[in-house]
Design an enzyme around this catalytic site. Structure first.
Site, mmCIF file in Angstrom:
data_model
loop_
_atom_site.group_PDB
_atom_site.id
_atom_site.type_symbol
_atom_site.label_atom_id
_atom_site.label_comp_id
_atom_site.label_asym_id
_atom_site.label_seq_id
_atom_site.Cartn_x
_atom_site.Cartn_y
_atom_site.Cartn_z
ATOM 1 N N HIS A 129 79.374 85.113 9.062
ATOM 2 C CA HIS A 129 78.677 86.224 8.982
ATOM 3 C C HIS A 129 77.202 86.044 8.854
ATOM 4 O O HIS A 129 76.749 85.062 8.298
ATOM 5 C CB HIS A 129 79.172 87.171 7.682
ATOM 6 C CG HIS A 129 78.404 88.468 7.704
ATOM 7 N ND1 HIS A 129 78.840 89.456 8.483
ATOM 8 C CD2 HIS A 129 77.312 88.625 7.091
ATOM 9 C CE1 HIS A 129 77.986 90.735 8.470
ATOM 10 N NE2 HIS A 129 76.954 90.334 7.618
ATOM 11 N N GLU A 178 73.834 79.403 12.589
ATOM 12 C CA GLU A 178 75.165 79.504 12.649
ATOM 13 C C GLU A 178 76.189 78.556 13.262
ATOM 14 O O GLU A 178 76.963 78.130 12.429
ATOM 15 C CB GLU A 178 75.446 80.913 13.293
ATOM 16 C CG GLU A 178 75.162 82.264 12.556
ATOM 17 C CD GLU A 178 75.668 83.236 13.018
ATOM 18 O OE1 GLU A 178 74.847 84.089 13.742
ATOM 19 O OE2 GLU A 178 76.902 83.440 13.407
#
Ligand code: GRF
Length: 206
Positions: free
Chosen positions: A111, A181
């Site tokens: 996330h 990420e």
């Protein structure tokens, strides 16, 4: 011989986090895991091309995304793949209880915020970064966590953070966080597989 854990990756879009995992398994950085299937909620997802290029089988569950047919087909495809680990890499659908229960403790999600901040239902994509800027946060980042029934509420496995620049827009923040990420995705999977191996999984041992 070291066990190779079977990894199923679920996507919905571009698949750049998937690509980070493909590259890490190809170069041997993830040495005890293999991606056995890529499942996409979206038949047009660019990530499906990445799977094809890497020679990884891909599937799109039949039925409309929130339909019973889709959910049953997704469960069938997952059971068929027999994954040791299910990775949600930009997968924008909420998994239903049956899937979460069937693979309890073996599903992880990435996330693009420092959970528990800016997570939960409706908090995905650019909306996350808009909320970060609206709230005046000076830092943001990304989180890898276990998937439970509560959206973005599972135990946190790993987080990385970056500073928010005064000049940041939701788009510029999204692209800087996406870079973060890719690294976090690889480190998160390595950590979880090491723990499956019964090794510490401590960051410095990764
Ligand atoms: C990423 O920011 C991920 O955190 C979010 O969707 C974005 C898509 O990334 N859930 P990808 O390029 O499809 O991996």
């Amino acid at each position: 011989m070291n066990k190779k854990y079977r990894i199923a990756v679920l996507i919905s879009g571009g698949g750049t986090n998937l690509q980070a995992l493909i590259d890490a398994t190809t170069r041997g950085e993830i040495s005890n895991g293999e991606i056995v299937v890529v499942i996409s909620s979206n038949p047009e997802a660019k990530g499906l091309e990445r799977a094809k290029m890497a020679g990884i089988p891909s599937r799109v569950p039949k039925g409309l995304c929130d339909s019973r047919e889709y959910r049953e087909n997704l469960m069938h495809l997952l059971l068929e793949a027999r994954p040791d680990l299910v990775v949600l890499a930009g997968y924008l659908k909420i998994l239903d209880k049956e899937v979460v229960d069937a693979f309890w403790g073996r599903i992880i999600n990435i996330h693009p915020s420092l959970l528990p901040k800016h997570g939960g239902k409706g908090c995905y994509g650019l909306k996350v970064h808009e909320k970060v800027l609206e709230s005046g946060d000076t830092v943001t980042g990304a989180t890898i966590h276990y998937v439970t029934e509560g959206v973005d509420q599972g135990e946190i496995i790993l987080q990385h953070q970056i500073g928010v620049e005064k000049t940041d827009t939701p788009e510029s923040l999204a692209s800087r966080v996406l870079e973060l990420e890719h690294r976090l995705m690889v480190e998160g999977v390595k950590k979880v597989l090491m723990e499956m191996d019964g090794r510490s999984g401590k960051w410095e041992d990764c």
